[in-house]
Every structure is written in structure tokens, then in C-alpha cells.
Design a protein around this motif. Sequence first.
Motif, short mmCIF file in Angstrom:
data_model
loop_
_atom_site.label_atom_id
_atom_site.label_comp_id
_atom_site.label_asym_id
_atom_site.label_seq_id
_atom_site.Cartn_x
_atom_site.Cartn_y
_atom_site.Cartn_z
N ASN A 13 -18.89 38.81 -48.49
CA ASN A 13 -20.23 39.31 -48.17
C ASN A 13 -20.44 40.72 -48.71
O ASN A 13 -21.45 41.02 -49.34
N TRP A 68 -20.12 29.87 -45.66
CA TRP A 68 -20.35 29.98 -47.10
C TRP A 68 -20.57 28.62 -47.75
O TRP A 68 -21.07 28.54 -48.88
N PRO A 104 -21.84 35.65 -42.22
CA PRO A 104 -20.96 35.66 -43.38
C PRO A 104 -19.48 35.87 -43.08
O PRO A 104 -18.63 35.53 -43.91
N GLY A 119 -14.42 36.29 -45.22
CA GLY A 119 -15.87 36.12 -45.39
C GLY A 119 -16.60 37.45 -45.42
O GLY A 119 -17.56 37.62 -46.18
#
Length: 163
Positions: free
Chosen positions: A75, A96, A90, A71
Motif C-alpha cells: 500500500n 489485494w 490494504p 499489505g
Amino acid sequence: MSAFSAAKEVAPAPPPQIKSEHPWLDMALVDAESGLWKEIPGEKHNPLIVEALRISGLSRTHLKDETMWCGAYVNKKLKDEGITGLPASPAWAASWLKFGKRLPGFKRGAIACVPSKSANSGYHVTFADKLAGEILYCVGGNQGNTVRRQAYPSKGVVYLWPK
């Protein structure tokens, strides 16, 4: 005036740059080829991964490349392209699921939330690259402890696009 200098003066302008619809995927493909995003075994940590985790808001105790960083990578790539409206957390792959616009199916460059039994959040987040039957090929971070292409079952994948 020679024929050469006359030709030089009327040379056509270079073709315009074509802006990609998914520059974040393009950069992930470059990262996959570069080999620079590999985790470092032991006490040292890859500074690229640590920076992605830092800008994702993780506390100092989590700033190491053993932390699940898929993640954080997504990001970083989207932030680098000026995308706004990113999740508040994030680094947490499941966050998400609330990002952007949900797509009805595969689209190259989409953010793909892939169901995962091994991830703490129940998902792995990556960039969709190619769909071949029931196999989804993605490029993302923390795929085999690096940025690389990887195949996943396409069943249950949620596809998202920036608004």
C-alpha cells in the motif's frame, strides 16, 4: 573562441528520463538494498513499518512491527507512486485480490498474492520480480521480518496490475 568553449556550447542535452513501468518495484528493490525496513526486536518498533501500518488504517493497538505488514508495505509503495483505487483494508493481504486488473500470468512489477498457510488471510502480498520455472522471485515487506527478495512456489499466485 577556443575549440573547448565551442564544444561546450553545442554539448548535447542529457538523455530524457525513462519512466519505469513499475516504479513501486524499483523502490522496493532500493528498500531491500538499504536494510532500513527491518523489524526491531523487543519493545521498540521500526518507524517506517509503523507509518506504513498507520497509513493503511490500522488502529493504534496494531501499530507495531510484529503486526503482519506485507499489505501495508505494498500500500505504501503504491501510494507513494500516486496509484489510486487501493483496497479499503490494504494491510489485510487477501484484500489485494480485488485490486486493479487481474493478469493472466506473471508480469514483472505485478502485485502478487501468494497463497500462504502461515498468513492470517491465507495470502502474502508482494511485488513479482522474476519467474524461473515454478519459482517466483518477489520483493516485498515482511519477508523474513524485513524488505527483501524471496522465492515462492508460483502455483496459485494471483497477479494484479493497477488500473
